[in-house]
Design an enzyme around this catalytic site. Structure first.
Site, PDB file in Angstrom:
ATOM      1  N   GLU A 280       3.670 -14.485   6.838  1.00 33.49           N
ATOM      2  CA  GLU A 280       3.223 -13.233   6.227  1.00 33.49           C
ATOM      3  C   GLU A 280       2.726 -12.255   7.290  1.00 33.49           C
ATOM      4  O   GLU A 280       2.971 -11.041   7.199  1.00 33.49           O
ATOM      5  CB  GLU A 280       2.123 -13.515   5.203  1.00 33.49           C
ATOM      6  CG  GLU A 280       2.602 -14.269   3.980  1.00 33.49           C
ATOM      7  CD  GLU A 280       3.738 -13.568   3.272  1.00 33.49           C
ATOM      8  OE1 GLU A 280       3.578 -12.381   2.916  1.00 33.49           O
ATOM      9  OE2 GLU A 280       4.796 -14.197   3.071  1.00 33.49           O
ATOM     10  N   TRP A 387       8.938  -1.816  -0.650  1.00 29.83           N
ATOM     11  CA  TRP A 387       9.585  -1.156  -1.787  1.00 29.83           C
ATOM     12  C   TRP A 387      11.108  -1.185  -1.651  1.00 29.83           C
ATOM     13  O   TRP A 387      11.825  -1.457  -2.622  1.00 29.83           O
ATOM     14  CB  TRP A 387       9.079   0.286  -1.928  1.00 29.83           C
ATOM     15  CG  TRP A 387       7.918   0.357  -2.866  1.00 29.83           C
ATOM     16  CD1 TRP A 387       6.592   0.305  -2.542  1.00 29.83           C
ATOM     17  CD2 TRP A 387       7.981   0.434  -4.287  1.00 29.83           C
ATOM     18  NE1 TRP A 387       5.836   0.351  -3.678  1.00 29.83           N
ATOM     19  CE2 TRP A 387       6.649   0.437  -4.762  1.00 29.83           C
ATOM     20  CE3 TRP A 387       9.016   0.518  -5.198  1.00 29.83           C
ATOM     21  CZ2 TRP A 387       6.337   0.507  -6.125  1.00 29.83           C
ATOM     22  CZ3 TRP A 387       8.713   0.589  -6.563  1.00 29.83           C
ATOM     23  CH2 TRP A 387       7.389   0.584  -7.014  1.00 29.83           C
TER      24      TRP A 387
END
Length: 492
Positions: A280, A387
């Site tokens: 991450e 996104w």
């Protein structure tokens, strides 16, 4: 400039004193040190901060000012174009050196490169340092010399490299600048919301500042990382690190995070959880790698074939999505969590983004802009890259035809409805069986739960199957026909 001329440390999104190599260098010169923050919203090509980020910035600057004061210095705050403001401060203080930590948005990096050249031409020392990222995006290259467009080989390249450097200790004290340099009051930056003040939920959830970041990291490594690989996908549980806003504002660094992870010995005890967490952190690195080479990532499709996709204009659908009134409980819970706290669980971010783009057919840029304004961890790289990943338009993206079923996502990742009940309290008494699809509940169950789909909670803004077929048709249109009937999920 004499060797006793003061040194300026220019703060940006590095609002900390520990592992701040620019500050350490300034203190290490033995000169008086003048800490300076300039709110510069005049950089062409860079994005002004959103409202939630501005709230966080105010709190973090206040915390930094207090910390610097404890060390023997103060924080000078100014507003304007960095080069002009800095020239005035140098003239007033007689400074002979300027230090800062590097930024990686191309527009900001260009400003800093010009600034360094100009200062050196005037005979000043001007140096920049790492801190925001583990790697320099310009130096990580594929075998052919280009930049990485796929995460996995990027991860492997960084994992095969050298270990991150050790964090730099905070200075024990700072010799403050004796020259009187005016500072504007923090309140004059007008970073806080007014009329209405919507920030109560943010203040309840967060402790901005370096100390808040240190505590968040320590708490995560002490209590939550041992189950991270699984728990990070369950929004009803406190399974994520909650470090993202602290990283976004440079209150902690990835070097500190990696060093603390190593000290915890988690890689030995729980290697899968430790590696998932490292990945991450490296995804954030990958996002900046992409942004460095594609400065318009928040405006342009990375995969240009999607320029031909016809987005729907649906002001009412967008409004209902923003307010958490879509009629899909997991989506609405996420959007309400965002509005109330300035943050949203990572798994739910993917669900709500997929819903906007593929159920409502609304341009991903509308959603990205809303997140940019409402997230306390809004990040110039992570925000648009994530996104576009969900929308299928970005680098290493999920296929556009992979359409999340919000009911199945809710049932899989919030099976007892704890997350939904927390943020959609009108559904609090709905049984687990129907919490993610209240429209399927018998009338008697709804009545006993105090729910009316017309008055208390809205019916779905769009039928899943209808939305799915519409999204697949839109994708087929830009593919020149055909129909990729794949969702990665079963239909309900």
């Amino acid at each position: 400039m004499g060797s006793d001329a003061p040194a300026i440390i220019l703060f940006r999104r590095d609002l900390r004193v520990a592992d701040n190599r620019a500050l350490a260098a300034a203190v290490g010169t033995g000169r008086q040190v003048l800490p300076l923050f300039v709110l510069d919203e005049e950089i062409a090509g860079a994005r002004p901060s959103g409202a939630a980020s501005r709230w966080w910035l105010h709190q973090s600057l206040a915390a930094l000012g207090e910390r610097l004061g404890d060390l023997g210095s103060g924080l000078v705050i100014r507003r304007g174009e960095t080069a002009k403001v800095l020239a005035g401060v140098i003239d007033r203080s007689g400074a002979g050196a300027v230090f800062w930590n590097r930024r990686y948005h191309p527009a900001e990096a260009a400003v800093d490169a010009a600034l360094k050249k100009s200062l050196r031409a005037c005979g000043l020392i001007a140096e920049s340092f790492d801190g925001m990222l583990l790697h320099e995006p310009s130096l990580v290259k594929t075998g052919s010399g280009g930049f990485y467009k796929v995460y996995t080989p990027f991860w492997k390249a960084l994992a095969a490299g050298s270990e991150p450097r050790d964090p730099v200790d905070a200075p024990d004290s700072i010799s403050g600048c004796s020259a009187r340099v005016a500072s504007v009051p923090l309140e004059e930056l007008k970073l806080l919301p007014r009329k209405p003040d919507w920030s109560d939920g943010l203040a309840e959830r967060w402790t901005p500042g370096e100390e808040g970041g240190r505590r968040a990291l320590a708490g995560f490594l002490r209590h939550r990382i041992e189950d991270y690989a699984e728990a990070r996908d369950l929004p009803g549980r406190p399974g994520t690190s909650m470090l993202s806003p602290h990283l976004a504002f440079g209150e902690i660094t990835p070097f500190q995070v990696m060093a603390a992870l190593t000290r915890s010995r988690m890689a030995d005890r729980n290697p899968a959880d430790a590696e998932r967490f490292r990945k991450e952190i490296v995804w954030r690195e990958f996002s900046y790698h992409l942004l460095f080479h594609n400065p318009d990532f928040h405006r342009e499709n990375f995969r240009r074939e999607f320029d031909g996709l016809e987005w729907r204009r649906d002001a009412e659908g967008l409004r209902r999505w923003q307010r958490g009134l879509t009629g899909y409980p997991i989506v609405d819970a996420g959007m309400r969590e965002l509005w109330r706290t300035g943050w949203m669980h990572n798994r739910v971010r993917m669900i709500v983004a997929s819903f906007l783009v593929k159920h409502l057919g609304i341009d991903w840029r509308e959603g990205e802009a809303w997140f940019w304004d409402t997230l306390v961890d809004a990040d110039a790289a992570n925000n648009p890259v994530n996104w576009q990943w969900v929308a299928g338009t970005g680098a290493d993206a999920a296929p556009y035809f992979r359409i999340f079923n919000p009911v199945l996502q809710g049932e899989k990742f919030d099976p007892s409805g704890d997350y939904v009940r927390r943020y959609v309290p009108e559904l609090e008494k709905v049984p687990d069986r129907y919490i993610h699809r209240p429209w399927d509940a018998p009338a008697r169950v709804l009545a006993d739960s105090g729910v009316s789909l017309a008055d208390i909670y809205p019916p779905p803004v769009v039928d899943h199957d209808v939305a799915r077929r519409r999204a697949l048709a839109a994708f087929a249109a830009i593919r020149g026909g055909g129909n990729d009937d794949e969702t990665g999920e079963t239909k309900r």
